[in-house]
Design a protein around this motif. Structure first.
Motif, mmCIF file in Angstrom:
data_model
loop_
_atom_site.group_PDB
_atom_site.id
_atom_site.type_symbol
_atom_site.label_atom_id
_atom_site.label_comp_id
_atom_site.label_asym_id
_atom_site.label_seq_id
_atom_site.Cartn_x
_atom_site.Cartn_y
_atom_site.Cartn_z
ATOM 1 N N GLU A 125 28.145 1.101 19.720
ATOM 2 C CA GLU A 125 27.851 2.138 18.725
ATOM 3 C C GLU A 125 26.362 2.103 18.395
ATOM 4 N N GLU A 126 25.728 3.272 18.427
ATOM 5 C CA GLU A 126 24.308 3.356 18.108
ATOM 6 C C GLU A 126 24.123 4.042 16.758
ATOM 7 N N GLU A 127 23.199 3.467 15.956
ATOM 8 C CA GLU A 127 22.934 4.024 14.628
ATOM 9 C C GLU A 127 21.430 4.247 14.468
ATOM 10 N N GLN A 128 21.069 5.487 14.181
ATOM 11 C CA GLN A 128 19.667 5.817 13.951
ATOM 12 C C GLN A 128 19.321 5.527 12.487
ATOM 13 N N LYS A 129 18.248 4.759 12.268
ATOM 14 C CA LYS A 129 17.888 4.384 10.905
ATOM 15 C C LYS A 129 16.382 4.513 10.709
ATOM 16 N N THR A 130 15.998 4.756 9.476
ATOM 17 C CA THR A 130 14.596 4.684 9.081
ATOM 18 C C THR A 130 14.440 3.472 8.179
ATOM 19 N N VAL A 131 13.635 2.506 8.610
ATOM 20 C CA VAL A 131 13.515 1.255 7.863
ATOM 21 C C VAL A 131 12.106 1.120 7.284
ATOM 22 N N LEU A 132 12.027 0.378 6.174
ATOM 23 C CA LEU A 132 10.747 0.100 5.529
ATOM 24 C C LEU A 132 10.139 -1.164 6.120
ATOM 25 N N LEU A 133 8.849 -1.098 6.490
ATOM 26 C CA LEU A 133 8.187 -2.327 6.937
ATOM 27 C C LEU A 133 8.080 -3.328 5.799
ATOM 28 N N VAL A 134 8.050 -2.851 4.571
ATOM 29 C CA VAL A 134 8.075 -3.746 3.422
ATOM 30 C C VAL A 134 8.718 -3.011 2.255
ATOM 31 N N LYS A 135 9.629 -3.685 1.563
ATOM 32 C CA LYS A 135 10.284 -3.096 0.395
ATOM 33 C C LYS A 135 9.362 -3.178 -0.814
ATOM 34 N N THR A 174 0.839 -1.194 0.000
ATOM 35 C CA THR A 174 0.000 0.000 0.000
ATOM 36 C C THR A 174 0.881 1.255 0.000
ATOM 37 N N LYS A 175 0.394 2.305 -0.597
ATOM 38 C CA LYS A 175 1.149 3.557 -0.731
ATOM 39 C C LYS A 175 0.590 4.591 0.235
ATOM 40 N N PRO A 176 1.442 5.444 0.783
ATOM 41 C CA PRO A 176 2.907 5.343 0.723
ATOM 42 C C PRO A 176 3.410 4.225 1.631
ATOM 43 N N PRO A 177 4.590 3.677 1.360
ATOM 44 C CA PRO A 177 5.125 2.591 2.205
ATOM 45 C C PRO A 177 5.366 3.080 3.630
ATOM 46 N N ILE A 178 5.135 2.193 4.601
ATOM 47 C CA ILE A 178 5.264 2.551 6.013
ATOM 48 C C ILE A 178 6.736 2.514 6.429
ATOM 49 N N GLU A 179 7.171 3.586 7.095
ATOM 50 C CA GLU A 179 8.540 3.680 7.583
ATOM 51 C C GLU A 179 8.536 3.783 9.102
ATOM 52 N N ILE A 180 9.533 3.177 9.713
ATOM 53 C CA ILE A 180 9.675 3.201 11.164
ATOM 54 C C ILE A 180 11.097 3.644 11.502
ATOM 55 N N LYS A 181 11.224 4.580 12.460
ATOM 56 C CA LYS A 181 12.553 4.994 12.909
ATOM 57 C C LYS A 181 12.994 4.089 14.052
#
Length: 879
Positions: A707-717, A569-576
């Protein structure tokens, strides 16, 4: 009262499998490290696993026979199982069938009751100098890939432990005929990365040598005494052959001179002392002698030609007479023993554990035809039978039915095909082919779609036959005479037709099974067209070889799944999220003046073996425990007795430091050497869990960096093709279109395919709850389609794996929660707990919470802080 006897209907291999399943963790904990890695890589916890369930279970049994039971003969295994000795001291005295609730009283029967079993299995066990095992997996479940996996595993362990007699350094693979021999090429061409852990693949690719003996002109050029050779042949190309023609005077003289010079002296030593019954001399094939110079040989028999009928029994010695194959293997074993080597074991792969309704006593694993259909490893079966019909009418109705059902609808981009089996070439040319051409002409179908293949076919026909299972093939109607009934792996074959009675009854079973190989991600249905006479033959052969009725074959329905095209579904869901990377720097330091092991602080409870006995058990709707007692039988555990020297050597081997340094550290220890030996000899595990880690930490300085890395990931590509294809049960599927009014709360995919009903029920509960702001089902995509995963360390293999939790839920201002649905009896499982530990740490780092929801909580609609509210909402929905 007459004593109940246990006959050969007793399926010992099932009891062996039940014992392994019940004690799997204890058994695997004793395996070598590379073995555990093989099992974890191919096991159900690896989302990218390649082996099917029956293949993996058979591989587990293969490993258990080797590392757990030390390649014992079946007679020795059965004796230890009955007597509860060595590995089988873990076997309980009474077991309850969880499906029927009935007590299994076979465990309590006497040796006299088991008399026939002991007699038969012991007779088999004494017949050879090597262990002989049978893996009975029905056609289409992947016996060739299983065989290749077993060989690759053997070679890796042989490389790691070159002096261990358990492992095969070389493999001889027998095929019964040329058709099956060609199918075994897959062992050579198969992608090892699918079944072999990555760290071992380069070694195998660099060291394995393949020898494919397809004809008598090909020499076997193995290097004497070399390792990691795989020789693939049929028994006719290796066998000790009988000479039928009378020798000339010159040939007899040459044989005498050669023997005197020692060229054939070895042959005289190898061959039996008694003359063959027909008084014909045996001549030895050069390949036979080359094999006798390969150390630690494992023999693998792919008897696809003998999958059905009594030939397998003859080859395995069931009729107490030696066939050519059995004689060849026995002579190889004898000659290797003389040269100081050995046949490690003989592994037979067959399609059924039965011969004429009798279970072969050396079967160690079985997976039947109905199970394969029910679990979608084969196509479902549709049977159409004809009585009082002429051959022309049979052909017409079959073709019309086939064309209506399958037509030119491609599967995996291949056209569906039907095979007609004719008894003779004459019948094919004069009757079958003209009838087929007339029918096709009437339907407007080109006769170019016909392919004829038999012993007299030209090279073009043979080439077309070999490419049938490719998108390029345009052939759909295959006419065969004594071809393609075994070793023919054509997955796009959707139907077979037999009208005339064949010369062999087993041919009916062999031919009908050809169309059942699976294709597509969703289970398809194959059609079998038979005359009423051939149907009766099929009934008899199914009963004889599978103990299965024709109705069971027709009623094996699989899991009724279908293929869903899932869109994002659009737009794709992103999670920080925050990902934490831990780095450890290790620096070697001088050992301390004194080290203390603190043995009194070590808990030994986890190393103890407890046996629970329940007496006067009553079986009913509930289990009434009348008397229960627990006995500590830890003393039965197999222990290694360390001396001062062997203890030092073992620690040095693990830490890769000198023995002198280890000895110096132990001498400086607070505890005396006698105390250290006493503790590690009482519980060997203390050495590996406590002593070695303590010494390691004392001579190394470990610096930890976070080491900590902040990322925004896609729940589905986003899928390349625009959608993902997922196989799912329609009854466990929820679509966006069903909940359009709640679509703003969920559905990052337009359809959710759940693995279980409790998962689906919890999702619906959460979706309808007024307290829930967002809920996404994230456990559906486990093959790299999502960037939302949690890394954890597998407790058995110690390898890092990815865990995809079931749900990601947001509850108002409370933030995100990660939920996992588990059966009540699985919550305490070691792997589940390892995932939980990693997920809880991940949740803390990301200001989330993590919870495991039991199936019972889902059923009661009682999960969460608003239990009552959820339950009321569910009840209102039902009303």
């Amino acid at each position: 009262m007459a004593k109940k006897k246990v006959t050969m209907d007793f399926t010992f291999f099932k009891h062996l499998w039940m014992f392994y399943q019940k004690n799997r963790k204890t058994i695997i904990s004793k395996y070598k490290g590379p073995t555990r890695k093989f099992l974890q890589f191919n096991g159900p916890e690896n989302p990218n696993r390649f082996l099917r369930t029956p293949q993996f279970e058979a591989f587990e049994m293969y490993v258990f026979l080797k590392e757990g039971l030390k390649n014992l003969k079946m007679s020795e295994i059965f004796n230890e199982w009955y007597d509860r000795t060595d590995m089988f001291n873990l076997r309980e005295r009474g077991t309850i069938n969880v499906q029927t609730g009935q007590m299994n009283m076979l465990d309590e029967m006497t040796r006299e009751n088991y008399e026939q079993i002991f007699e038969t299995i012991n007779e088999f066990g004494s017949a050879s100098d090597y262990a002989n095992y049978i893996f009975a997996l029905t056609m289409g479940t992947g016996k060739t890939i299983l065989m290749a996996t077993c060989i690759f595993y053997e070679f890796v362990l042989a490389h790691k432990l070159p002096k261990d007699p358990l492992y095969c350094h070389n493999a001889l693979v027998f095929a019964p005929d040329k058709t099956v021999l060609s199918s075994l090429l897959e062992i050579q061409t198969f992608d090892k990365t699918k079944v072999v852990p990555a760290e071992y693949v380069n070694f195998l690719n660099s060291n394995i040598k393949y020898f494919f003996l397809e004809d008598t002109e090909t020499d076997l050029n193995t290097v004497d005494g070399s390792d990691f050779n795989i020789v693939i042949t049929n028994n006719q190309k290796i066998i000790l052959k009988k000479e039928h023609k009378e020798k000339t005077a010159g040939e007899r003289l040459f044989k005498y001179i050669s023997s005197s010079a020692g060229v054939l002296a070895e042959a005289a030593d190898v061959l039996p002392n008694e003359e063959p019954e027909d008084d014909k001399d045996l001549i030895a094939n050069n390949r036979f002698y080359k094999l006798n110079r390969l150390p630690q040989l494992g023999i693998y028999v792919d008897e696809a030609h003998h999958v059905f009928g009594s030939q397998l029994a003859r080859d395995l010695g069931l009729n107490r007479t030696k066939t050519s194959l059995k004689l060849t293997i026995d002579e190889i074993a004898k000659n290797l023993n003389r040269s100081g080597s050995r046949v490690v074991a003989c592994y037979n792969y067959t399609g059924t554990p039965y011969v004429k309704k009798t279970i072969l006593p050396e079967v160690v694993y079985g997976y039947g035809l109905k199970d394969a259909i029910d679990n979608e490893y084969l196509k479902r079966v549709r049977l159409k039978t004809y009585s009082d019909i002429r051959s022309e009418e049979f052909v017409r109705d079959v073709i019309e039915d086939f064309w209506r059902k399958y037509g030119e609808n491609r599967h995996e981009n291949m056209l569906p095909k039907i095979a007609f089996f004719a008894p003779t070439i004459k019948d094919l040319e004069e009757n079958l082919k003209p009838s087929l051409e007339n029918v096709l002409n009437g339907l407007g179908i080109s006769s170019d779609k016909i392919l004829v293949n038999h012993q007299g076919s030209d090279s073009d026909s043979i080439r077309e036959f070999s490419r049938l299972d490719t998108p390029e093939s345009e052939k759909q109607f295959i006419l065969l005479v004594n071809k393609g009934k075994e070793g023919w792996n054509c997955r796009s074959l959707f139907a077979v037709a037999l009208f005339r009675r064949p010369y062999s009854t087993i041919f009916v079973l062999q031919a009908t099974m050809r169309c059942l190989r699976s294709i597509d991600k969703v289970q398809q249905t194959a059609s079998i067209y038979l005359s009423s006479e051939n149907e009766e033959i099929l009934k008899a052969e199914l009963d004889k070889n599978f103990r299965m009725s024709i109705n069971e074959l027709k009623n094996a329905k699989g899991k009724e799944k279908q293929l869903f095209k899932i869109s994002v579904t659009k737009p794709p869901i992103e999670i920080k999220i925050t990902r934490v990377k831990m780095t450890f720097d290790i620096e070697e330091i001088k050992e301390p003046e004194k080290i203390t092991f603190d043995f009194d602080k070590v808990s030994t409870d986890r190393y103890r073996i407890l046996a629970r006995t329940i007496e006067d058990v009553k079986i009913g709707k509930a289990l009434d425990k009348q008397t229960e007692s627990t006995e500590d039988i830890t003393s039965l555990r197999e222990k290694r007795k360390f001396s001062r020297t062997t203890l030092v050597a073992e620690i040095a081997r693990y830490l890769n430091i000198s023995c002198l340094r280890v000895e110096r550290i132990l001498e400086r220890a607070e505890e005396e050497m006698e105390k250290i030996l006493e503790c590690v000899n009482e519980y060997n595990e203390i050495l590996y869990d406590h002593v070695i880690p303590k010494i390691f930490r004392s001579i190394h300085q470990i610096t930890e960096r976070k080491e900590e890395e902040q990322k925004t990931v896609l729940l589905v590509k986003e899928p390349e093709s625009g959608y993902y294809e997922i196989s799912g049960d329609p009854k466990k599927t929820v679509a966006l279109s069903d909940y359009k009014t709640l679509s703003c709360k969920s559905f990052h995919l337009d359809t959710y395919c759940f693995d279980s009903k409790p998962e689906m029920e919890l999702f619906i509960d959460l979706l309808k709850s007024s307290d829930i702001e967002k809920v996404y089902f994230t456990g559906m995509l486990t093959h790299g389609q999502t960037e939302f995963y949690i890394s954890y360390i597998d407790p058995d293999s110690k390898m890092v794996r990815h865990y995809y939790p079931d749900f990601l839920v947001k509850k108002g201002d409370d933030g995100w929660s990660i939920l996992e649905v588990k059966a009540d009896n699985m919550i305490d499982d070691a792997i589940v707990q390892a995932k939980k530990e990693a997920a809880e740490q991940f949740a803390v780092e990301n200001e989330m919470t993590y919870s495991i929801v039991s199936e019972s909580e889902v059923r009661d609609h009682s999960f969460g802080t608003e239990k009552t509210k959820l339950k009321l909402l569910a009840e209102e929905e039902e009303q």
